[in-house]
Design a protein around this motif. Structure first.
Motif, PDB file in Angstrom:
ATOM      1  N   GLN A  17       0.831  -1.206   0.000  1.00  0.00           N
ATOM      2  CA  GLN A  17       0.000   0.000   0.000  1.00  0.00           C
ATOM      3  C   GLN A  17       0.865   1.256   0.000  1.00  0.00           C
ATOM      4  O   GLN A  17       0.583   2.212  -0.711  1.00  0.00           O
ATOM      5  CB  GLN A  17      -0.934   0.005   1.214  1.00  0.00           C
ATOM      6  N   THR A  18       1.939   1.255   0.777  1.00  0.00           N
ATOM      7  CA  THR A  18       2.847   2.399   0.832  1.00  0.00           C
ATOM      8  C   THR A  18       3.528   2.606  -0.508  1.00  0.00           C
ATOM      9  O   THR A  18       3.621   3.738  -1.002  1.00  0.00           O
ATOM     10  CB  THR A  18       3.895   2.202   1.950  1.00  0.00           C
ATOM     11  N   ASN A  19       4.011   1.530  -1.129  1.00  0.00           N
ATOM     12  CA  ASN A  19       4.663   1.632  -2.438  1.00  0.00           C
ATOM     13  C   ASN A  19       3.695   2.146  -3.489  1.00  0.00           C
ATOM     14  O   ASN A  19       4.064   2.965  -4.328  1.00  0.00           O
ATOM     15  CB  ASN A  19       5.243   0.282  -2.865  1.00  0.00           C
ATOM     16  N   THR A  20       2.457   1.660  -3.453  1.00  0.00           N
ATOM     17  CA  THR A  20       1.443   2.108  -4.405  1.00  0.00           C
ATOM     18  C   THR A  20       1.180   3.592  -4.236  1.00  0.00           C
ATOM     19  O   THR A  20       1.144   4.341  -5.209  1.00  0.00           O
ATOM     20  CB  THR A  20       0.136   1.312  -4.232  1.00  0.00           C
ATOM     21  N   GLN A  21       1.023   4.047  -2.999  1.00  0.00           N
ATOM     22  CA  GLN A  21       0.757   5.461  -2.750  1.00  0.00           C
ATOM     23  C   GLN A  21       1.950   6.321  -3.153  1.00  0.00           C
ATOM     24  O   GLN A  21       1.781   7.404  -3.708  1.00  0.00           O
ATOM     25  CB  GLN A  21       0.388   5.701  -1.282  1.00  0.00           C
ATOM     26  N   THR A  22       3.150   5.841  -2.919  1.00  0.00           N
ATOM     27  CA  THR A  22       4.351   6.569  -3.322  1.00  0.00           C
ATOM     28  C   THR A  22       4.380   6.733  -4.838  1.00  0.00           C
ATOM     29  O   THR A  22       4.685   7.814  -5.352  1.00  0.00           O
ATOM     30  CB  THR A  22       5.615   5.831  -2.841  1.00  0.00           C
ATOM     31  N   THR A  23       4.040   5.675  -5.556  1.00  0.00           N
ATOM     32  CA  THR A  23       4.004   5.733  -7.022  1.00  0.00           C
ATOM     33  C   THR A  23       2.932   6.700  -7.496  1.00  0.00           C
ATOM     34  O   THR A  23       3.173   7.514  -8.394  1.00  0.00           O
ATOM     35  CB  THR A  23       3.767   4.328  -7.612  1.00  0.00           C
ATOM     36  N   VAL A  24       1.755   6.634  -6.905  1.00  0.00           N
ATOM     37  CA  VAL A  24       0.662   7.532  -7.284  1.00  0.00           C
ATOM     38  C   VAL A  24       1.063   8.986  -7.040  1.00  0.00           C
ATOM     39  O   VAL A  24       0.829   9.857  -7.883  1.00  0.00           O
ATOM     40  CB  VAL A  24      -0.639   7.154  -6.521  1.00  0.00           C
ATOM     41  N   ASN A  25       1.705   9.250  -5.906  1.00  0.00           N
ATOM     42  CA  ASN A  25       2.162  10.610  -5.615  1.00  0.00           C
ATOM     43  C   ASN A  25       3.208  11.078  -6.625  1.00  0.00           C
ATOM     44  O   ASN A  25       3.187  12.233  -7.061  1.00  0.00           O
ATOM     45  CB  ASN A  25       2.736  10.696  -4.197  1.00  0.00           C
ATOM     46  N   ALA A  26       4.099  10.175  -7.015  1.00  0.00           N
ATOM     47  CA  ALA A  26       5.125  10.511  -8.004  1.00  0.00           C
ATOM     48  C   ALA A  26       4.482  10.816  -9.361  1.00  0.00           C
ATOM     49  O   ALA A  26       4.897  11.754 -10.057  1.00  0.00           O
ATOM     50  CB  ALA A  26       6.138   9.379  -8.128  1.00  0.00           C
ATOM     51  N   ILE A  27       3.483  10.045  -9.735  1.00  0.00           N
ATOM     52  CA  ILE A  27       2.759  10.296 -10.997  1.00  0.00           C
ATOM     53  C   ILE A  27       2.123  11.677 -10.949  1.00  0.00           C
ATOM     54  O   ILE A  27       2.230  12.457 -11.905  1.00  0.00           O
ATOM     55  CB  ILE A  27       1.703   9.200 -11.258  1.00  0.00           C
ATOM     56  N   LEU A  28       1.467  11.988  -9.847  1.00  0.00           N
ATOM     57  CA  LEU A  28       0.806  13.290  -9.715  1.00  0.00           C
ATOM     58  C   LEU A  28       1.819  14.435  -9.821  1.00  0.00           C
ATOM     59  O   LEU A  28       1.578  15.429 -10.515  1.00  0.00           O
ATOM     60  CB  LEU A  28       0.047  13.372  -8.384  1.00  0.00           C
ATOM     61  N   ARG A  29       2.966  14.286  -9.174  1.00  0.00           N
ATOM     62  CA  ARG A  29       4.004  15.327  -9.253  1.00  0.00           C
ATOM     63  C   ARG A  29       4.482  15.527 -10.689  1.00  0.00           C
ATOM     64  O   ARG A  29       4.666  16.657 -11.154  1.00  0.00           O
ATOM     65  CB  ARG A  29       5.190  14.982  -8.353  1.00  0.00           C
ATOM     66  N   GLU A  30       4.695  14.424 -11.412  1.00  0.00           N
ATOM     67  CA  GLU A  30       5.166  14.530 -12.800  1.00  0.00           C
ATOM     68  C   GLU A  30       4.112  15.170 -13.693  1.00  0.00           C
ATOM     69  O   GLU A  30       4.437  15.956 -14.583  1.00  0.00           O
ATOM     70  CB  GLU A  30       5.565  13.158 -13.349  1.00  0.00           C
ATOM     71  N   ILE A  31       2.847  14.855 -13.452  1.00  0.00           N
ATOM     72  CA  ILE A  31       1.765  15.459 -14.239  1.00  0.00           C
ATOM     73  C   ILE A  31       1.687  16.956 -13.939  1.00  0.00           C
ATOM     74  O   ILE A  31       1.443  17.757 -14.846  1.00  0.00           O
ATOM     75  CB  ILE A  31       0.430  14.741 -13.967  1.00  0.00           C
ATOM     76  N   GLN A  32       1.926  17.351 -12.691  1.00  0.00           N
ATOM     77  CA  GLN A  32       1.943  18.777 -12.353  1.00  0.00           C
ATOM     78  C   GLN A  32       3.082  19.488 -13.088  1.00  0.00           C
ATOM     79  O   GLN A  32       2.913  20.614 -13.555  1.00  0.00           O
ATOM     80  CB  GLN A  32       2.105  18.976 -10.843  1.00  0.00           C
ATOM     81  N   ARG A  33       4.229  18.832 -13.188  1.00  0.00           N
ATOM     82  CA  ARG A  33       5.384  19.423 -13.881  1.00  0.00           C
ATOM     83  C   ARG A  33       5.151  19.521 -15.380  1.00  0.00           C
ATOM     84  O   ARG A  33       5.596  20.469 -16.024  1.00  0.00           O
ATOM     85  CB  ARG A  33       6.634  18.574 -13.627  1.00  0.00           C
ATOM     86  N   ASN A  34       4.524  18.498 -15.939  1.00  0.00           N
ATOM     87  CA  ASN A  34       4.325  18.440 -17.390  1.00  0.00           C
ATOM     88  C   ASN A  34       2.966  17.820 -17.691  1.00  0.00           C
ATOM     89  O   ASN A  34       2.844  16.597 -17.789  1.00  0.00           O
ATOM     90  CB  ASN A  34       5.438  17.614 -18.049  1.00  0.00           C
ATOM     91  N   PRO A  35       1.918  18.637 -17.841  1.00  0.00           N
ATOM     92  CA  PRO A  35       0.575  18.109 -18.086  1.00  0.00           C
ATOM     93  C   PRO A  35       0.444  17.290 -19.371  1.00  0.00           C
ATOM     94  O   PRO A  35      -0.509  16.536 -19.524  1.00  0.00           O
ATOM     95  CB  PRO A  35      -0.299  19.365 -18.160  1.00  0.00           C
ATOM     96  N   LYS A  36       1.397  17.423 -20.280  1.00  0.00           N
ATOM     97  CA  LYS A  36       1.329  16.677 -21.543  1.00  0.00           C
ATOM     98  C   LYS A  36       2.101  15.358 -21.491  1.00  0.00           C
ATOM     99  O   LYS A  36       2.214  14.669 -22.496  1.00  0.00           O
ATOM    100  CB  LYS A  36       1.836  17.540 -22.690  1.00  0.00           C
ATOM    101  N   VAL A  37       2.601  14.987 -20.328  1.00  0.00           N
ATOM    102  CA  VAL A  37       3.387  13.765 -20.199  1.00  0.00           C
ATOM    103  C   VAL A  37       2.525  12.538 -20.551  1.00  0.00           C
ATOM    104  O   VAL A  37       1.339  12.478 -20.215  1.00  0.00           O
ATOM    105  CB  VAL A  37       3.997  13.644 -18.775  1.00  0.00           C
ATOM    106  N   SER A  38       3.130  11.594 -21.229  1.00  0.00           N
ATOM    107  CA  SER A  38       2.413  10.374 -21.627  1.00  0.00           C
ATOM    108  C   SER A  38       2.645   9.265 -20.598  1.00  0.00           C
ATOM    109  O   SER A  38       3.560   9.337 -19.772  1.00  0.00           O
ATOM    110  CB  SER A  38       2.904   9.891 -22.996  1.00  0.00           C
ATOM    111  N   ARG A  39       1.822   8.236 -20.672  1.00  0.00           N
ATOM    112  CA  ARG A  39       2.024   7.093 -19.779  1.00  0.00           C
ATOM    113  C   ARG A  39       3.383   6.459 -20.030  1.00  0.00           C
ATOM    114  O   ARG A  39       4.065   6.051 -19.097  1.00  0.00           O
ATOM    115  CB  ARG A  39       0.913   6.054 -19.963  1.00  0.00           C
TER     116      ARG A  39
END
Length: 86
Positions: A17-39
Motif C-alpha cells: 500500500q505504501t509503495n502504491t501510494q508513493t508511485t501515485v504521488n510521483a505520478i501526480l508530481r510529474e503530471i503537475q510538472r508536465n501536463p502533456k506527459v504520456s504514460r
C-alpha cells in the motif's frame, strides 16, 4: 497461522500500500510538472512498468485528482483537479 506469518502478511500488505501510494504521488508530481506527459514517459521517468502507471493514473482519476482533457491519445493533456498529495 502463527504470529510470524500474520506479521509477515500484514507487513507485506502495508509495504504494498505504501509503495502504491508513493508511485501515485510521483505520478501526480510529474503530471503537475508536465501536463502533456504520456504514460510511456511516466513509465520511463519513474522506472515503473506501464501497467503500474496505468493503475496509478486510474486511481488518480477515480479519486478526482486528475482528468484528461482533449484527445485521449496523442495531443491531450492532464488537468490536476486536486494537487493534495496524501
Amino acid at each position: 497461522q502463527t504470529n510470524t506469518q500474520t506479521n509477515t502478511q500484514t507487513n507485506t500488505q502495508t509495504n504494498t500500500q505504501t509503495n502504491t501510494q508513493t508511485t501515485v504521488n510521483a505520478i501526480l508530481r510529474e503530471i503537475q510538472r508536465n501536463p502533456k506527459v504520456s504514460r510511456k514517459q511516466l513509465s520511463e521517468l519513474l522506472l515503473k512498468s506501464p501497467e503500474t502507471i496505468k493503475k496509478g493514473i486510474a486511481k488518480l482519476k477515480a479519486t478526482g485528482k486528475i482528468v484528461r482533457e482533449g484527445p485521449q491519445t496523442y495531443g491531450g493533456m492532464w488537468k490536476v483537479i486536486d494537487s493534495d498529495i496524501n
